[in-house]
Design a protein around this motif. Structure first.
Motif, PDB file in Angstrom:
ATOM      1  N   LEU A 330      -7.710  -5.978   7.249  1.00  0.00           N
ATOM      2  CA  LEU A 330      -7.734  -4.608   6.742  1.00  0.00           C
ATOM      3  C   LEU A 330      -8.528  -4.540   5.441  1.00  0.00           C
ATOM      4  N   ARG A 331      -9.252  -3.433   5.255  1.00  0.00           N
ATOM      5  CA  ARG A 331     -10.114  -3.274   4.089  1.00  0.00           C
ATOM      6  C   ARG A 331      -9.613  -2.123   3.203  1.00  0.00           C
ATOM      7  N   ASN A 332      -9.768  -2.309   1.909  1.00  0.00           N
ATOM      8  CA  ASN A 332      -9.421  -1.256   0.963  1.00  0.00           C
ATOM      9  C   ASN A 332     -10.620  -0.335   0.751  1.00  0.00           C
ATOM     10  N   ILE A 333     -10.515   0.603  -0.182  1.00  0.00           N
ATOM     11  CA  ILE A 333     -11.612   1.563  -0.358  1.00  0.00           C
ATOM     12  C   ILE A 333     -12.850   0.900  -0.956  1.00  0.00           C
ATOM     13  N   GLU A 334     -12.706  -0.316  -1.478  1.00  0.00           N
ATOM     14  CA  GLU A 334     -13.861  -1.083  -1.955  1.00  0.00           C
ATOM     15  C   GLU A 334     -14.456  -1.931  -0.839  1.00  0.00           C
ATOM     16  N   ASP A 335     -13.976  -1.714   0.375  1.00  0.00           N
ATOM     17  CA  ASP A 335     -14.443  -2.445   1.559  1.00  0.00           C
ATOM     18  C   ASP A 335     -14.140  -3.941   1.462  1.00  0.00           C
ATOM     19  N   GLU A 336     -13.025  -4.262   0.823  1.00  0.00           N
ATOM     20  CA  GLU A 336     -12.631  -5.657   0.663  1.00  0.00           C
ATOM     21  C   GLU A 336     -11.442  -5.977   1.572  1.00  0.00           C
ATOM     22  N   THR A 337     -11.502  -7.129   2.231  1.00  0.00           N
ATOM     23  CA  THR A 337     -10.333  -7.661   2.913  1.00  0.00           C
ATOM     24  C   THR A 337      -9.537  -8.485   1.909  1.00  0.00           C
ATOM     25  N   ALA A 338      -8.348  -8.897   2.299  1.00  0.00           N
ATOM     26  CA  ALA A 338      -7.564  -9.747   1.411  1.00  0.00           C
ATOM     27  C   ALA A 338      -8.291 -11.056   1.129  1.00  0.00           C
ATOM     28  N   LEU A 339      -9.009 -11.573   2.143  1.00  0.00           N
ATOM     29  CA  LEU A 339      -9.735 -12.827   1.962  1.00  0.00           C
ATOM     30  C   LEU A 339     -10.795 -12.719   0.868  1.00  0.00           C
ATOM     31  N   ASP A 340     -11.399 -11.554   0.742  1.00  0.00           N
ATOM     32  CA  ASP A 340     -12.426 -11.356  -0.281  1.00  0.00           C
ATOM     33  C   ASP A 340     -11.876 -11.478  -1.688  1.00  0.00           C
ATOM     34  N   LEU A 341     -10.556 -11.374  -1.829  1.00  0.00           N
ATOM     35  CA  LEU A 341      -9.920 -11.449  -3.152  1.00  0.00           C
ATOM     36  C   LEU A 341      -9.353 -12.831  -3.454  1.00  0.00           C
ATOM     37  N   ALA A 342      -9.576 -13.785  -2.541  1.00  0.00           N
ATOM     38  CA  ALA A 342      -8.953 -15.095  -2.683  1.00  0.00           C
ATOM     39  C   ALA A 342      -9.497 -15.879  -3.868  1.00  0.00           C
ATOM     40  N   GLY A 343     -10.757 -15.667  -4.203  1.00  0.00           N
ATOM     41  CA  GLY A 343     -11.322 -16.305  -5.392  1.00  0.00           C
ATOM     42  C   GLY A 343     -11.355 -17.819  -5.336  1.00  0.00           C
TER      43      GLY A 343
END
Length: 369
Positions: A330-343
């Motif tokens: 699932l993507r937020n309004i910034e078009d990010e999935t949770a994986l994109d925030l894993a850092g």
């Protein structure tokens, strides 16, 4: 000369015996107040009346709450002057006495307090119970505009302007028996104070399980629904407050009564599950998920609880959400999935294998650049 000395002696004697209430009640007395005149005519006052007044003064305990229009000492005087509801009366004086009592009971001070407000503030539960039986429903729901002054622990009332009903006050002071009587007599559960809190909000914030139980024990689902859905001025429902304050017993009580587990608070759209994730409160998360909370409800910005867990680098919470079926794509309004925030957090990246890309039977983990 002798009479002047006798008079002075009486004045000193009464002043020595007077017990100051400690709330500066003297400033509200006037020269016309009979309790302000230290010299009484012995022919107009019986010894029995003096004993009664003295006894009540000696036994009264200062509650340490101050009101700008009716103090603890005034409150005791009202009781002395005939507001004892169970007191028997002569038939010849009944109408006059009842009218006098009615005026005292229904009087509203300049701060908006009824006698019931004051009885509760001073934690006189017995007198409060009696008043509840006498007052009609409309009086039970009167909201004051009292500026309470914080004086002592353990029960300092708010020291900001309040618009509270007797039920708010009884809840704040954790007087569960008074709460029960008020609810059974028809006091409203929906009225909100100056912060938008209903009495149930206050119980959930303070952790008063017994008060909350007495409020909603015998209330039908149709009448309780708007109370459970009511948001204060911060956009929080009672379930949000119970979750934020880790009041797990209250959470269970509200869930049992049909609280919406996926209800969103009014500012950012967080559900109780989002809040439990932010607090790393696994107990609350487990309660919510086991009762059927939606693991993928997005906030107003599109972030799911998994987005929050991964964004906080909380691998344990992220793992619990994944085990509960959280959608990882699932993507937020910034078009990010949770994986994109894993850092680059390996513990979290391990939760996102791509089954269709394998080397020697092992999943390849995509590392974001």
């Amino acid at each position: 000369m002798a009479s002047a000395e006798d008079a002075n002696g009486k004045v000193n004697l009464l002043e020595d015996n007077r017990i100051d209430s400690g709330v500066e009640s003297f400033q509200y007395f006037t020269k016309d107040d009979p309790y302000n005149n230290p010299v009484r005519d012995s022919t107009s006052e019986s010894s029995e009346a003096r004993d009664k007044c003295s006894s009540n003064t000696e036994e009264r305990l200062d509650s340490a709450y101050g009101s700008s229009s009716l103090t603890v000492e005034n409150f005791s005087e009202i009781l002395i002057e005939g507001c004892n509801i169970s007191e028997s009366e002569d038939d010849s004086a009944k109408n006059t006495e009842l009218e006098h009592k009615e005026n005292l009971l229904t009087n509203i001070t300049e701060d908006g307090d009824t006698l019931l407000h004051l009885a509760i503030i001073h934690e006189d539960e017995h007198f409060a119970h009696q008043l509840i039986q006498l007052f009609p429903k409309d009086v039970l729901d009167i909201q004051n505009n009292l500026y309470q002054v914080q004086k002592t622990q353990p029960h300092p009332l708010l020291f900001t302007p309040s618009t509270r009903t007797p039920l708010h006050l009884a809840t704040y002071l954790n007087l569960s028996s008074v709460v029960r009587d008020l609810v059974e007599s028809g006091a409203s559960l929906e009225l909100q104070d100056q912060e938008g809190n209903t009495p149930l909000h206050m119980a959930c914030e303070q952790g008063w399980v017994e008060c909350a139980t007495e409020m909603i024990r015998n209330v039908s689902s149709s009448k309780l629904a708007p109370v459970l859905e009511s948001q204060n001025w911060r956009g929080l429902t009672s379930l949000h407050l119970a979750t934020v304050n880790r009041q797990h017993r209250l959470m269970k009580l509200l869930m049992k009564k049909g609280a919406d587990l996926n209800i969103q608070e009014g500012t950012s759209g967080k559900t109780p599950l989002h809040m439990a994730v932010e607090l790393h409160d696994i107990v609350s998360m487990t309660l919510l998920l086991n009762k059927g909370a939606d693991v993928d409800v997005p906030m107003f910005n599109g972030c799911t609880p998994l987005h929050l867990a991964v964004g906080r680098q909380d691998a344990a919470i992220a793992n619990l959400l994944c085990q509960s079926g959280a959608d990882k794509m699932l993507r937020n309004i910034e078009d990010e999935t949770a994986l994109d925030l894993a850092g680059g957090n390996d513990d979290i990246l391990a939760l996102f294998p791509f089954d269709d890309i394998q080397i020697q039977g092992r999943s390849v983990v995509r590392v974001p650049f």
